[in-house]
Scaffold this motif. Structure first.
Motif, PDB file in Angstrom:
ATOM      1  N   PHE A  87     -24.322  14.387  -5.300  1.00 48.87           N
ATOM      2  CA  PHE A  87     -25.240  15.314  -4.634  1.00 48.87           C
ATOM      3  C   PHE A  87     -26.042  14.551  -3.597  1.00 48.87           C
ATOM      4  O   PHE A  87     -26.731  13.582  -3.930  1.00 48.87           O
ATOM      5  CB  PHE A  87     -26.170  15.926  -5.688  1.00 48.87           C
ATOM      6  CG  PHE A  87     -26.961  17.110  -5.224  1.00 48.87           C
ATOM      7  CD1 PHE A  87     -26.328  18.258  -4.804  1.00 48.87           C
ATOM      8  CD2 PHE A  87     -28.346  17.078  -5.237  1.00 48.87           C
ATOM      9  CE1 PHE A  87     -27.056  19.367  -4.389  1.00 48.87           C
ATOM     10  CE2 PHE A  87     -29.082  18.190  -4.830  1.00 48.87           C
ATOM     11  CZ  PHE A  87     -28.434  19.332  -4.403  1.00 48.87           C
ATOM     12  N   ASP A  88     -25.933  14.939  -2.365  1.00 49.26           N
ATOM     13  CA  ASP A  88     -26.727  14.294  -1.315  1.00 49.26           C
ATOM     14  C   ASP A  88     -26.684  15.168  -0.072  1.00 49.26           C
ATOM     15  O   ASP A  88     -26.000  16.196  -0.059  1.00 49.26           O
ATOM     16  CB  ASP A  88     -26.200  12.887  -1.006  1.00 49.26           C
ATOM     17  CG  ASP A  88     -27.306  11.944  -0.559  1.00 49.26           C
ATOM     18  OD1 ASP A  88     -28.182  12.375   0.220  1.00 49.26           O
ATOM     19  OD2 ASP A  88     -27.298  10.776  -0.986  1.00 49.26           O
ATOM     20  N   THR A  89     -27.395  14.769   0.957  1.00 49.78           N
ATOM     21  CA  THR A  89     -27.360  15.538   2.203  1.00 49.78           C
ATOM     22  C   THR A  89     -26.053  15.272   2.944  1.00 49.78           C
ATOM     23  O   THR A  89     -25.361  14.283   2.696  1.00 49.78           O
ATOM     24  CB  THR A  89     -28.536  15.154   3.128  1.00 49.78           C
ATOM     25  OG1 THR A  89     -28.372  13.804   3.552  1.00 49.78           O
ATOM     26  CG2 THR A  89     -29.862  15.297   2.413  1.00 49.78           C
ATOM     27  N   ASP A  90     -25.735  16.145   3.883  1.00 46.95           N
ATOM     28  CA  ASP A  90     -24.505  15.994   4.661  1.00 46.95           C
ATOM     29  C   ASP A  90     -24.472  14.677   5.433  1.00 46.95           C
ATOM     30  O   ASP A  90     -23.463  13.973   5.454  1.00 46.95           O
ATOM     31  CB  ASP A  90     -24.308  17.194   5.593  1.00 46.95           C
ATOM     32  CG  ASP A  90     -25.565  17.534   6.413  1.00 46.95           C
ATOM     33  OD1 ASP A  90     -26.607  16.869   6.233  1.00 46.95           O
ATOM     34  OD2 ASP A  90     -25.481  18.466   7.222  1.00 46.95           O
ATOM     35  N   VAL A  91     -25.604  14.313   6.034  1.00 44.40           N
ATOM     36  CA  VAL A  91     -25.609  13.089   6.838  1.00 44.40           C
ATOM     37  C   VAL A  91     -25.575  11.832   5.974  1.00 44.40           C
ATOM     38  O   VAL A  91     -24.981  10.826   6.356  1.00 44.40           O
ATOM     39  CB  VAL A  91     -26.811  13.044   7.806  1.00 44.40           C
ATOM     40  CG1 VAL A  91     -26.528  13.928   9.020  1.00 44.40           C
ATOM     41  CG2 VAL A  91     -28.097  13.448   7.118  1.00 44.40           C
ATOM     42  N   ASP A  92     -26.194  11.889   4.793  1.00 43.08           N
ATOM     43  CA  ASP A  92     -26.101  10.733   3.892  1.00 43.08           C
ATOM     44  C   ASP A  92     -24.657  10.539   3.439  1.00 43.08           C
ATOM     45  O   ASP A  92     -24.155   9.412   3.366  1.00 43.08           O
ATOM     46  CB  ASP A  92     -26.999  10.926   2.665  1.00 43.08           C
ATOM     47  CG  ASP A  92     -28.474  10.753   2.998  1.00 43.08           C
ATOM     48  OD1 ASP A  92     -28.786  10.215   4.070  1.00 43.08           O
ATOM     49  OD2 ASP A  92     -29.310  11.169   2.175  1.00 43.08           O
ATOM     50  N   ALA A  93     -23.994  11.654   3.112  1.00 41.00           N
ATOM     51  CA  ALA A  93     -22.596  11.556   2.713  1.00 41.00           C
ATOM     52  C   ALA A  93     -21.755  10.962   3.844  1.00 41.00           C
ATOM     53  O   ALA A  93     -20.940  10.060   3.623  1.00 41.00           O
ATOM     54  CB  ALA A  93     -22.067  12.934   2.320  1.00 41.00           C
ATOM     55  N   ALA A  94     -21.979  11.445   5.050  1.00 40.12           N
ATOM     56  CA  ALA A  94     -21.221  10.926   6.189  1.00 40.12           C
ATOM     57  C   ALA A  94     -21.485   9.431   6.384  1.00 40.12           C
ATOM     58  O   ALA A  94     -20.565   8.650   6.666  1.00 40.12           O
ATOM     59  CB  ALA A  94     -21.577  11.706   7.457  1.00 40.12           C
ATOM     60  N   ALA A  95     -22.734   9.026   6.214  1.00 40.30           N
ATOM     61  CA  ALA A  95     -23.062   7.598   6.340  1.00 40.30           C
ATOM     62  C   ALA A  95     -22.300   6.784   5.296  1.00 40.30           C
ATOM     63  O   ALA A  95     -21.753   5.719   5.592  1.00 40.30           O
ATOM     64  CB  ALA A  95     -24.575   7.390   6.193  1.00 40.30           C
ATOM     65  N   LEU A  96     -22.249   7.293   4.075  1.00 38.57           N
ATOM     66  CA  LEU A  96     -21.517   6.576   3.019  1.00 38.57           C
ATOM     67  C   LEU A  96     -20.030   6.488   3.352  1.00 38.57           C
ATOM     68  O   LEU A  96     -19.384   5.463   3.100  1.00 38.57           O
ATOM     69  CB  LEU A  96     -21.718   7.290   1.678  1.00 38.57           C
ATOM     70  CG  LEU A  96     -23.101   7.151   1.043  1.00 38.57           C
ATOM     71  CD1 LEU A  96     -23.245   8.089  -0.149  1.00 38.57           C
ATOM     72  CD2 LEU A  96     -23.342   5.696   0.608  1.00 38.57           C
ATOM     73  N   GLY A  97     -19.483   7.560   3.909  1.00 40.82           N
ATOM     74  CA  GLY A  97     -18.071   7.538   4.303  1.00 40.82           C
ATOM     75  C   GLY A  97     -17.804   6.503   5.383  1.00 40.82           C
ATOM     76  O   GLY A  97     -16.862   5.713   5.288  1.00 40.82           O
ATOM     77  N   GLU A  98     -18.677   6.468   6.387  1.00 42.20           N
ATOM     78  CA  GLU A  98     -18.501   5.502   7.475  1.00 42.20           C
ATOM     79  C   GLU A  98     -18.694   4.072   6.979  1.00 42.20           C
ATOM     80  O   GLU A  98     -18.083   3.142   7.495  1.00 42.20           O
ATOM     81  CB  GLU A  98     -19.472   5.812   8.624  1.00 42.20           C
ATOM     82  CG  GLU A  98     -19.164   7.112   9.363  1.00 42.20           C
ATOM     83  CD  GLU A  98     -17.928   7.013  10.266  1.00 42.20           C
ATOM     84  OE1 GLU A  98     -17.551   5.893  10.644  1.00 42.20           O
ATOM     85  OE2 GLU A  98     -17.343   8.071  10.573  1.00 42.20           O
ATOM     86  N   ALA A  99     -19.574   3.901   5.996  1.00 35.83           N
ATOM     87  CA  ALA A  99     -19.791   2.559   5.446  1.00 35.83           C
ATOM     88  C   ALA A  99     -18.538   2.069   4.720  1.00 35.83           C
ATOM     89  O   ALA A  99     -18.185   0.895   4.784  1.00 35.83           O
ATOM     90  CB  ALA A  99     -20.990   2.565   4.487  1.00 35.83           C
TER      91      ALA A  99
END
Lengths: 291, 291
Positions: free
Chosen positions: A96-108
């Motif tokens: 569970f997280d915000t859309d942008v946090d999830a995207a940041a994790l994906g890019e990381a």
């Protein structure tokens, strides 16, 4: 960011590709049909949610309200146990997280921010949102950042447009989101020619935002995506304005010499959120192991 | 922050109180006399440095240049191994961080930020500086934050003063630092009467900075200190403007209901940096144990 609906995104690591569906209905809790759809798509493997538009969510794992949509003005979602509803319906751990946090994790993990401990993921589209990774961990803090709503200088002589944000008028999102461009110029961002005056103004606003975030978060890199950035010439304009605004004060070669590698597009495009959701799902499974 | 000298601050945990001395000489490396002074005061127990004005420092423990003053325009300090010089001269582990980071650590341990994982320490004085603790750790990132230099709206009709920052003109520090107030009103902040128009303007600028940091860092609390805040009526003005600027968008009771406990003065006053240095010193000793 402000968006108009709830997006439910599902991904399956087993199939090693991402699929997505959306329930855009406003003012509605998660329906049984939507849950069925999630279950069908998730193949009982990984389930993730990317939430937009329903308002503040409780991201604190130790909180009794973890996974809730909290004090949103959208009455149907107020105080709603979103993560718990999915978990109970499907019997799987839920990230569970915000859309942008999830995207940041994906890019990381798989994209343009690999091996970085501190970076910023931004999306400039229907809204402006930012997710920050600091010391290798997502920044949540008190609630979660709402970076798009920072104030930047607004020269009313140059740009009399009052801003599109219903909360703040001419905050950064109010001045520089896709809808703000549309309202100011009478044309969608993707339809404005690359030599239109809109772009220098847009670069100026976004560079002001980036400068403020460089000075506040000191990121090792900034990933800049979203619909407005589809016009790729915007990158060089933003980089140039950012360097000019900082004016040599942040003396890092990454900025002063290598700005082209400092402000970059995400590598995962529209899949960043879904792939980041897989990271969240993995974390949710790991937490399960520890409990 | 921009300050004019180097401050060498020593503290002894054994004596359980802090003492400080300063070497304010510009453009000079650390002198033998200053080192002697440090040694004498430190009683060979804990040594800490709080650095102001010498420019960017390398805070990355894994970097070959850890402890260096790096690319400062002050030639005497360029590429100078500050922490190493002290360590070699005194033979003790040396903690190394910015003044505001040290102060934040001090407030976290003994002051107004105990038991918080995410908060912001700000000082508004000769410059404006901020240190952030995120997920319980100091935010360093690429270099270290330089929060005072963010841009905020500047209404030239209301305030024609062009700003005091030699790098950015009317960045927040340029508009709202102590020297900016002095230059704009012809009087030092502490000498301006509490009903002077200066204070509404000052509260407005600082609230803009705080709003941007709330939206970016989502702190659980903001500690606000420094010479300009000695006029305590400024707190209620800033709180009021901050709540008005956020306009209900960040729906946290900490802000919407308990703002008086959200924006607060530091509890350690001028000793925050020195006490934070003790935390740094302790960390330096712990690192030694692990090596």
């Amino acid at each position: 960011m402000m968006r108009s609906g709830l997006e439910v995104v599902c991904a399956s690591a087993r199939r090693a590709k991402a699929s997505a569906t959306a329930d855009k209905r406003n003012e509605r809790r998660l329906t049984a049909a939507a849950l069925d759809e999630v279950e069908r798509r998730a193949e009982k493997l990984d389930v993730l949610l990317v939430v937009g538009g329903v308002g503040p969510i409780d991201l604190h794992r130790t909180s009794a309200k973890f996974g809730y949509v909290t004090s949103t003005p959208k009455v149907g979602w107020q105080n709603y146990n979103l993560a718990g509803t999915v978990r109970d319906a499907l019997g799987v751990p839920v990230g569970f997280d915000t859309d942008v946090d999830a995207a940041a994790l994906g890019e990381a993990r798989w994209g343009a921010a690999q091996n970085l401990t501190d970076f910023l993921y931004l999306t400039i589209g229907t809204g402006i949102g930012g997710g920050a990774i600091i010391n290798g961990r997502v920044l949540h803090g008190l609630v979660h950042p709402e970076m798009g709503h920072i104030r930047v200088p607004h020269d009313l002589a140059r740009d009399p447009y009052p801003g599109a944000c219903p909360y703040h008028g001419d905050c950064l999102e109010g001045l520089a989101s896709g809808p703000a461009m549309q309202a100011r110029w009478g044309k969608a961002a993707q339809d404005l020619p690359s030599d239109h005056e809109a772009w220098n103004l847009e670069a100026n606003y976004l560079a002001h935002g980036l400068a403020n975030w460089v000075l506040t978060l000191s990121p090792q890199r900034i990933l800049l995506g979203g619909g407005v950035l589809r016009q790729a010439h915007l990158f060089s304009r933003i980089r140039q304005e950012l360097v000019a605004l900082l004016n040599g004060y942040v003396q890092a070669t990454e900025i002063m010499r290598d700005i082209n590698q400092y402000v970059v597009p995400p590598q995962l495009g529209g899949r960043a959120g879904v792939l980041g959701g897989l990271v969240l799902a993995q974390q949710a499974y790991s937490n399960l192991d520890r409990e």
